[in-house]
Design a protein around this motif. Structure first.
Motif, PDB file in Angstrom:
ATOM      1  N   HIS A   1      -3.538  61.127  10.595  1.00 56.52           N
ATOM      2  CA  HIS A   1      -4.166  59.965   9.963  1.00 56.52           C
ATOM      3  C   HIS A   1      -5.336  59.427  10.781  1.00 56.52           C
ATOM      4  CE1 HIS A   1      -0.362  60.223   7.799  1.00 56.52           C
ATOM      5  NE2 HIS A   1      -0.960  59.561   6.832  1.00 56.52           N
ATOM      6  N   ALA A   2      -5.817  60.233  11.728  1.00 57.22           N
ATOM      7  CA  ALA A   2      -6.987  59.871  12.540  1.00 57.22           C
ATOM      8  C   ALA A   2      -6.851  58.479  13.143  1.00 57.22           C
ATOM      9  CB  ALA A   2      -8.262  59.967  11.692  1.00 57.22           C
ATOM     10  N   ALA A   3      -5.651  58.186  13.635  1.00 58.55           N
ATOM     11  CA  ALA A   3      -5.372  56.873  14.208  1.00 58.55           C
ATOM     12  C   ALA A   3      -5.192  56.986  15.716  1.00 58.55           C
ATOM     13  CB  ALA A   3      -4.112  56.279  13.585  1.00 58.55           C
ATOM     14  N   PRO A   4      -5.773  56.082  16.500  1.00 64.82           N
ATOM     15  CA  PRO A   4      -5.555  56.120  17.950  1.00 64.82           C
ATOM     16  C   PRO A   4      -4.093  55.913  18.340  1.00 64.82           C
ATOM     17  CG  PRO A   4      -7.503  54.841  17.427  1.00 64.82           C
ATOM     18  CD  PRO A   4      -6.807  55.109  16.124  1.00 64.82           C
ATOM     19  N   HIS A   5      -3.367  55.072  17.569  1.00 69.51           N
ATOM     20  CA  HIS A   5      -1.986  54.757  17.922  1.00 69.51           C
ATOM     21  C   HIS A   5      -1.085  54.836  16.691  1.00 69.51           C
ATOM     22  CE1 HIS A   5      -3.800  53.248  21.557  1.00 69.51           C
ATOM     23  NE2 HIS A   5      -4.399  52.251  20.923  1.00 69.51           N
ATOM     24  N   ALA A   6       0.143  55.292  16.902  1.00 76.83           N
ATOM     25  CA  ALA A   6       1.183  55.246  15.873  1.00 76.83           C
ATOM     26  C   ALA A   6       2.487  54.856  16.554  1.00 76.83           C
ATOM     27  CB  ALA A   6       1.319  56.586  15.168  1.00 76.83           C
ATOM     28  N   VAL A   7       3.215  53.929  15.935  1.00 78.46           N
ATOM     29  CA  VAL A   7       4.481  53.443  16.484  1.00 78.46           C
ATOM     30  C   VAL A   7       5.541  53.584  15.402  1.00 78.46           C
ATOM     31  CG1 VAL A   7       5.729  51.488  17.489  1.00 78.46           C
ATOM     32  CG2 VAL A   7       3.283  51.814  17.986  1.00 78.46           C
ATOM     33  N   ALA A   8       6.573  54.373  15.670  1.00 75.29           N
ATOM     34  CA  ALA A   8       7.647  54.605  14.707  1.00 75.29           C
ATOM     35  C   ALA A   8       8.677  53.485  14.787  1.00 75.29           C
ATOM     36  CB  ALA A   8       8.310  55.950  14.962  1.00 75.29           C
ATOM     37  N   VAL A   9       9.136  53.037  13.615  1.00 75.11           N
ATOM     38  CA  VAL A   9      10.113  51.955  13.541  1.00 75.11           C
ATOM     39  C   VAL A   9      11.161  52.287  12.481  1.00 75.11           C
ATOM     40  CG1 VAL A   9       8.530  50.181  14.383  1.00 75.11           C
ATOM     41  CG2 VAL A   9       8.630  50.667  11.936  1.00 75.11           C
ATOM     42  N   SER A  10      12.059  51.350  12.232  1.00 79.82           N
ATOM     43  CA  SER A  10      13.238  51.630  11.419  1.00 79.82           C
ATOM     44  C   SER A  10      12.980  51.655   9.918  1.00 79.82           C
ATOM     45  CB  SER A  10      14.319  50.599  11.719  1.00 79.82           C
ATOM     46  OG  SER A  10      13.839  49.279  11.477  1.00 79.82           O
ATOM     47  N   SER A  11      11.898  51.053   9.446  1.00 79.95           N
ATOM     48  CA  SER A  11      11.595  51.035   8.016  1.00 79.95           C
ATOM     49  C   SER A  11      10.150  50.623   7.798  1.00 79.95           C
ATOM     50  CB  SER A  11      12.512  50.051   7.269  1.00 79.95           C
ATOM     51  OG  SER A  11      12.182  48.710   7.588  1.00 79.95           O
ATOM     52  N   GLY A  12       9.663  50.846   6.586  1.00 80.39           N
ATOM     53  CA  GLY A  12       8.328  50.385   6.249  1.00 80.39           C
ATOM     54  C   GLY A  12       8.242  48.874   6.218  1.00 80.39           C
ATOM     55  N   THR A  13       9.320  48.224   5.797  1.00 78.37           N
ATOM     56  CA  THR A  13       9.346  46.764   5.791  1.00 78.37           C
ATOM     57  C   THR A  13       9.231  46.217   7.209  1.00 78.37           C
ATOM     58  OG1 THR A  13      10.823  46.899   3.880  1.00 78.37           O
ATOM     59  CG2 THR A  13      10.601  44.756   4.946  1.00 78.37           C
ATOM     60  N   ALA A  14       9.982  46.816   8.146  1.00 75.97           N
ATOM     61  CA  ALA A  14       9.892  46.414   9.549  1.00 75.97           C
ATOM     62  C   ALA A  14       8.480  46.623  10.080  1.00 75.97           C
ATOM     63  CB  ALA A  14      10.896  47.196  10.388  1.00 75.97           C
ATOM     64  N   ALA A  15       7.852  47.748   9.704  1.00 83.01           N
ATOM     65  CA  ALA A  15       6.495  48.035  10.163  1.00 83.01           C
ATOM     66  C   ALA A  15       5.544  46.929   9.743  1.00 83.01           C
ATOM     67  CB  ALA A  15       6.029  49.382   9.621  1.00 83.01           C
ATOM     68  N   LEU A  16       5.646  46.504   8.483  1.00 81.35           N
ATOM     69  CA  LEU A  16       4.744  45.464   7.990  1.00 81.35           C
ATOM     70  C   LEU A  16       5.037  44.121   8.657  1.00 81.35           C
ATOM     71  CD1 LEU A  16       2.482  44.632   6.116  1.00 81.35           C
ATOM     72  CD2 LEU A  16       4.170  44.356   4.287  1.00 81.35           C
ATOM     73  N   GLU A  17       6.302  43.781   8.802  1.00 83.47           N
ATOM     74  CA  GLU A  17       6.634  42.505   9.442  1.00 83.47           C
ATOM     75  C   GLU A  17       6.156  42.465  10.891  1.00 83.47           C
ATOM     76  OE1 GLU A  17      10.428  39.755  10.797  1.00 83.47           O
ATOM     77  OE2 GLU A  17      10.718  41.196   9.174  1.00 83.47           O
ATOM     78  N   ILE A  18       6.314  43.567  11.604  1.00 85.47           N
ATOM     79  CA  ILE A  18       5.862  43.616  12.993  1.00 85.47           C
ATOM     80  C   ILE A  18       4.357  43.368  13.076  1.00 85.47           C
ATOM     81  CG2 ILE A  18       5.467  45.185  14.934  1.00 85.47           C
ATOM     82  CD1 ILE A  18       8.231  46.423  14.268  1.00 85.47           C
TER      83      ILE A  18
ATOM     84  N   ALA B   1       9.562  43.893  -0.996  1.00 86.72           N
ATOM     85  CA  ALA B   1       9.617  43.947   0.467  1.00 86.72           C
ATOM     86  C   ALA B   1       8.302  43.537   1.112  1.00 86.72           C
ATOM     87  CB  ALA B   1      10.013  45.347   0.934  1.00 86.72           C
ATOM     88  N   THR B   2       7.179  43.742   0.446  1.00 87.82           N
ATOM     89  CA  THR B   2       5.900  43.280   0.990  1.00 87.82           C
ATOM     90  C   THR B   2       5.943  41.778   1.211  1.00 87.82           C
ATOM     91  OG1 THR B   2       4.761  45.032  -0.245  1.00 87.82           O
ATOM     92  CG2 THR B   2       3.405  43.271   0.661  1.00 87.82           C
ATOM     93  N   THR B   3       6.461  41.075   0.225  1.00 91.42           N
ATOM     94  CA  THR B   3       6.554  39.623   0.317  1.00 91.42           C
ATOM     95  C   THR B   3       7.653  39.192   1.283  1.00 91.42           C
ATOM     96  OG1 THR B   3       5.741  39.475  -1.950  1.00 91.42           O
ATOM     97  CG2 THR B   3       6.777  37.510  -1.045  1.00 91.42           C
ATOM     98  N   TYR B   4       8.768  39.925   1.295  1.00 94.75           N
ATOM     99  CA  TYR B   4       9.823  39.596   2.258  1.00 94.75           C
ATOM    100  C   TYR B   4       9.284  39.661   3.689  1.00 94.75           C
ATOM    101  CZ  TYR B   4      13.214  40.463  -1.545  1.00 94.75           C
ATOM    102  OH  TYR B   4      13.926  40.442  -2.713  1.00 94.75           O
ATOM    103  N   ALA B   5       8.465  40.660   3.976  1.00 94.21           N
ATOM    104  CA  ALA B   5       7.912  40.798   5.326  1.00 94.21           C
ATOM    105  C   ALA B   5       7.028  39.609   5.678  1.00 94.21           C
ATOM    106  CB  ALA B   5       7.120  42.099   5.442  1.00 94.21           C
ATOM    107  N   VAL B   6       6.247  39.145   4.709  1.00 97.13           N
ATOM    108  CA  VAL B   6       5.410  37.969   4.932  1.00 97.13           C
ATOM    109  C   VAL B   6       6.274  36.758   5.264  1.00 97.13           C
ATOM    110  CG1 VAL B   6       3.823  36.341   3.814  1.00 97.13           C
ATOM    111  CG2 VAL B   6       3.522  38.812   3.490  1.00 97.13           C
ATOM    112  N   GLN B   7       7.323  36.553   4.466  1.00 94.06           N
ATOM    113  CA  GLN B   7       8.192  35.404   4.690  1.00 94.06           C
ATOM    114  C   GLN B   7       8.934  35.513   6.018  1.00 94.06           C
ATOM    115  OE1 GLN B   7      10.313  35.778   0.914  1.00 94.06           O
ATOM    116  NE2 GLN B   7       9.380  33.885   0.196  1.00 94.06           N
ATOM    117  N   ALA B   8       9.411  36.718   6.344  1.00 90.65           N
ATOM    118  CA  ALA B   8      10.137  36.908   7.596  1.00 90.65           C
ATOM    119  C   ALA B   8       9.241  36.680   8.807  1.00 90.65           C
ATOM    120  CB  ALA B   8      10.747  38.308   7.648  1.00 90.65           C
ATOM    121  N   ALA B   9       7.933  36.913   8.632  1.00 84.88           N
ATOM    122  CA  ALA B   9       6.986  36.670   9.725  1.00 84.88           C
ATOM    123  C   ALA B   9       6.594  35.202   9.822  1.00 84.88           C
ATOM    124  CB  ALA B   9       5.738  37.527   9.538  1.00 84.88           C
ATOM    125  N   GLY B  10       7.176  34.345   8.959  1.00 89.32           N
ATOM    126  CA  GLY B  10       6.958  32.904   9.042  1.00 89.32           C
ATOM    127  C   GLY B  10       5.805  32.375   8.229  1.00 89.32           C
TER     128      GLY B  10
END
Length: 376
Positions: free
Chosen positions: A53-70, A91-100
């Protein structure tokens, strides 16, 4: 459908014999060493995903929802507003809410199922901190660069929800490269799966560093016992990473198959009335996680899907059949009406696309769709 023809499912998860052998070997290595999390499989998975994906950094996490919230936590949205499209997954909206933050729903463009600078501007508030651009079905909207520029000019952070968009590009740029960071999902039905899991891609060193902290209970490092901020168990296991790594090695093959099937659908549907494919812009190269098409007004979607099913073809669930501002869980947010999202959520369907789909199967889908529409 004849007695010898199996039903074509809405989605099919692909692991051939060689894939299963490679996964078993990697899992065995993890079990033998006892390193079951944040080990060499995870690092290899991250490195290959970043390269593809031509990205300098990639960080693997437990789910796509977790990735967005982080990502949202890392950019500091707490106490502010974040704009999301009305037609995304909850889940897009849940991540927003979980991030405050407070979600604000925006309408979409009729031709891309995505937001544009105009629809975002209609939803922006004086307290807007970020915009989450969602690449529905794997299609990166041609207006994404303009939206990125619009956000930059106003000091608003653009984040990409690329849960559907593994390998998708626009103008040669990969999903996840237009905003400060992108989040991907590896849920079983996605183009690439690890069973469960997610990935963050970013060119921002600080976002990378924050993601590493957040995913491991807010610790300063894997072997550092200091907890420097609240975090969660958002790690991906070595077993999941092994599955994802083997799948990822076949990404280009999977994309070639999906794009061939989509081209066959494009050609076959030219002669079919009542169903209009969502056009892919010439500048984009979708992964065709979903093949989206819109039914003409007056055609009963449930009846159409039932007729297609009688021919041995299962159409996948819509993305999505109800906009978020009409979901009971978000009733207190009070956004609406959003007419384009409402109309397209109600009228679109998804034709089956599998990473190992044959031309014969694609032709059966086309025949089933044509026959179902002819019965109107």
């Amino acid at each position: 459908m004849t007695a010898t023809e199996p039903t074509i499912p809405a989605a099919r998860i692909v692991f051939d014999e060689d894939d299963r052998r490679q996964i078993a070997e990697l899992v065995d290595a993890a079990l033998r060493t006892g390193q079951l999390t944040l080990g060499p499989q995870t690092r290899a998975f991250e490195q290959l995903f970043a390269e593809l994906h031509a990205a300098p950094h990639a960080v693997a996490v437990s789910s796509g929802t977790a990735a967005l919230e982080i990502v949202l936590r890392a950019v500091g949205v707490a106490g502010r507003d974040v704009i999301v499209p009305a037609n995304t997954f909850a889940a897009t909206t849940y991540a927003v809410q979980a991030a405050g933050a407070r979600p604000v729903f925006a309408d979409i463009e009729p031709s891309t199922l995505a937001m544009s600078p105009q629809t975002v501007e209609a939803a922006v508030t004086a307290n807007t901190a970020a915009v989450v651009m969602v690449h529905i079905g794997g299609l990166i909207s041609p207006s994404t660069p303009q939206l990125a520029a619009w956000c930059r000019d106003r000091g608003i952070t653009l984040v990409e929800d690329a849960a559907h968009a593994h390998g998708s590009t626009l103008d040669g740029r990969s999903a996840g490269s237009f905003g400060i960071a992108g989040s991907f999902s590896f849920y079983p039905t996605k183009v690439i799966t690890s069973g469960e899991g997610g990935m963050i891609v970013t060119a921002d060193d600080r976002i990378r560093d924050e993601a590493l902290i957040y995913r491991d209970q807010g610790k300063a490092g894997f072997t550092d016992p200091r907890h420097i901020r609240p975090g969660y168990a958002w790690r991906i296991s070595e077993l999941h990473a092994a599955v994802g790594l083997v799948q990822l090695r076949r990404l280009e093959q999977f994309l070639a198959v999906r794009r061939r099937v989509a081209a066959r659908y494009d050609a076959g549907l030219v002669e079919v009335s009542g169903l209009t494919p969502l056009p892919a812009a010439a500048r984009s190269n979708s992964n065709y996680y979903k093949y989206l098409a819109v039914l003409d007004d007056g055609i009963d979607r449930a009846q159409f899907k039932a007729r297609v099913a009688e021919a041995g073809v299962r159409l996948s669930g819509e993305v999505y059949d109800r906009p978020l501002h009409q979901q009971p869980v978000f009733a207190d947010l009070g956004t609406g009406p959003l007419p384009v999202a409402e109309h397209l959520c109600d009228r679109h369907v998804c034709l089956p696309v599998h990473s190992d789909m044959s031309d014969a199967e694609a032709d059966r889908v086309l025949a089933a769709v044509a026959a179902a529409l002819a019965c109107r």
